[in-house]
Design an enzyme around this catalytic site. Sequence first.
Site, mmCIF file in Angstrom:
data_model
loop_
_atom_site.group_PDB
_atom_site.id
_atom_site.type_symbol
_atom_site.label_atom_id
_atom_site.label_comp_id
_atom_site.label_asym_id
_atom_site.label_seq_id
_atom_site.Cartn_x
_atom_site.Cartn_y
_atom_site.Cartn_z
ATOM 1 N N CYS A 179 42.749 43.904 32.583
ATOM 2 C CA CYS A 179 42.339 44.212 33.952
ATOM 3 C C CYS A 179 43.542 44.298 34.905
ATOM 4 O O CYS A 179 44.275 45.276 34.829
ATOM 5 C CB CYS A 179 41.286 43.209 34.413
ATOM 6 S SG CYS A 179 40.284 43.878 35.755
ATOM 7 N N HIS A 181 37.188 41.357 30.089
ATOM 8 C CA HIS A 181 37.373 39.907 30.089
ATOM 9 C C HIS A 181 36.416 39.344 29.037
ATOM 10 O O HIS A 181 35.694 40.081 28.381
ATOM 11 C CB HIS A 181 36.996 39.320 31.454
ATOM 12 C CG HIS A 181 37.823 39.840 32.586
ATOM 13 N ND1 HIS A 181 39.146 39.519 32.755
ATOM 14 C CD2 HIS A 181 37.499 40.657 33.623
ATOM 15 C CE1 HIS A 181 39.599 40.107 33.852
ATOM 16 N NE2 HIS A 181 38.629 40.811 34.394
HETATM 17 N N1 GLN Z 1 42.340 43.397 41.460
HETATM 18 C C1 GLN Z 1 42.057 44.366 40.435
HETATM 19 C C2 GLN Z 1 40.826 45.226 40.720
HETATM 20 O O1 GLN Z 1 39.930 44.804 41.402
HETATM 21 C C3 GLN Z 1 41.928 43.647 39.115
HETATM 22 C C4 GLN Z 1 40.724 42.745 39.022
HETATM 23 C C5 GLN Z 1 40.703 41.925 37.761
HETATM 24 O O2 GLN Z 1 41.731 41.589 37.209
HETATM 25 N N2 GLN Z 1 39.511 41.521 37.315
HETATM 26 O O3 GLN Z 1 40.764 46.345 40.243
#
Ligand code: GLN
Length: 249
Positions: free
Chosen positions: A89, A190
Amino acid sequence: MLRVVVVHPDLLGTYGDGGNALVLVARARWRGVEAELVQAPSHVKLPEGDIYCLGGGEDGPQERSARILREEGSLKASLDDRGVLLAVCAGFQIAGNEFPGVGGESVGGLGVFDAVTTRGVGKRAVGEVLVEPSDELPIPLLTGFENHRGVTQLGSNTRALGTVVRGTGNSRESCSEGAVSGRAIGTYLHGPVLARNPALADLLLEWALGDRGVLGPIDDSEVEKLRDERIASFRRRKTGLFGCRFSNA
Ligand code: GLN
């Protein structure tokens, strides 16, 4: 000794992705391969490692982590040499060419993946994801959970990790999920993703070990039950998920 490095757990540790490193070390040790887990917070110089794990994070910490890694330069150098990367992510976005910073401006990434992330419009992509991996990867369906606003477009030099069966992944338009480039894997999943997809963990271990070791068979019946349950849960749901391929299932 196989060294698994958790990169910047103080900045990229919001979604439990540090668990990926625990899975890698455990699955190596269960096969008699010596392995150590090293936490590398952002205030220390990044240590050398065989496998680097970058996790998810919020926009501000993500931007800070990217700036530090770019300035240090050692992660990219290690990956260009022989290092293996799992980037999840925010970590996936950092490993690409650019992503949106807190103020919406573009922040430079590490360029491991030929990928550009922009801020999506509308709802965040949140929920369970099911992905059919690319044919080149010897792994079964991937299951995980996504929570991001960023939308990632892959360039011609990087192929996707797989095709979205359910969920969003890189973008609603592309149906692609994650990226593979050399011995680096990026993904929006995740879970932690390696706890839910042990074959992906073993693939990373094999890349890192090369001819230094062989991974013997292991009893994964417990995690298979979890996988069966997660995959079956999609069949029970009729609405509420974006589906690229089996939207009428
Ligand atoms: N901040 C990033 C987004 O919203 C990554 C979010 C995350 O790592 N879950 O795209």
